[in-house]
Design an enzyme around this catalytic site. Sequence first.
Site, short mmCIF file in Angstrom:
data_model
loop_
_atom_site.label_atom_id
_atom_site.label_comp_id
_atom_site.label_asym_id
_atom_site.label_seq_id
_atom_site.Cartn_x
_atom_site.Cartn_y
_atom_site.Cartn_z
CB CYS A 25 -0.95 -0.02 1.20
SG CYS A 25 -0.09 -0.09 2.79
CB THR A 26 0.29 4.83 0.50
OG1 THR A 26 -0.85 4.79 -0.35
CG2 THR A 26 1.07 6.12 0.27
#
Length: 259
Positions: free
Chosen positions: A183-184
């Site tokens: 994810c980020t």
Amino acid sequence: MNSVLNISCYKFVPLPDAAQLKETLLTQARAAQLKGTILLAEEGINFFLAGPAEAVRGFVDALREDARFADLAPKESWSDHVPFRKMLVKVKREIIRMDHPTIRPAQGRAPAVDPATLRRWLEQGHDDHGRAVVTLDTRNDFEVDAGTFDNAIDWRISKFTEFPDALRAHKSELQDKTVVSFCTGGIRCEKAAILMREEGLEHVYQLEGGILKYFENTDGAHYHGGCFVFDERVVLENDLSARTATDTAAAAAENAIKK
């Protein structure tokens, strides 16, 4: 000149005093003239801050004086302006909402793979045991559209609370593979990796530090496009520079993290 330091960081750690911390951290952040968002919950802390480097790092150093935050390791990038409009501190039920209360990362993390190792696995086409490697994007569909790993699995979820059902619908496709969730910045893929292990998948890892750490520690190979971020910069390229964004997109990005 990029003189503004931007940081993102999270930690799953029990915070029964989250409500009391809210006022303390808001006062400290405002005193340091920082802008951004700090999310607090009983499960931990998640924050995105920007300002002069000395002020940002001083705020983190003060946080580390609390033993619960001693090992905070923010991800850093630079910009020519502060990409937040105000300073917010909010207490929420979860620092990243999954609506799956049995997932408690503070009680034990899923195994993680560092960016350099993932890059090597993707380059060679398998992990160190010869097992096929797949990357699983745990972000929302609009984030994935800004960029993702080559051939990443994307279930087109519109919010993270949809991930558990999507996993159960597609779990058979992941059997006997090495799955790296990402994810980020690491917070969603950490919960996702724990859930996948609870659901019986054996060879699951989370990407340590997420896409931002991958950009920071590698050349960004095997990733195409940029990384959506929840501030006015909207999308970061693999050198962590900001892609030009419209005012509308910038406002939408900052508003997304407040939900």
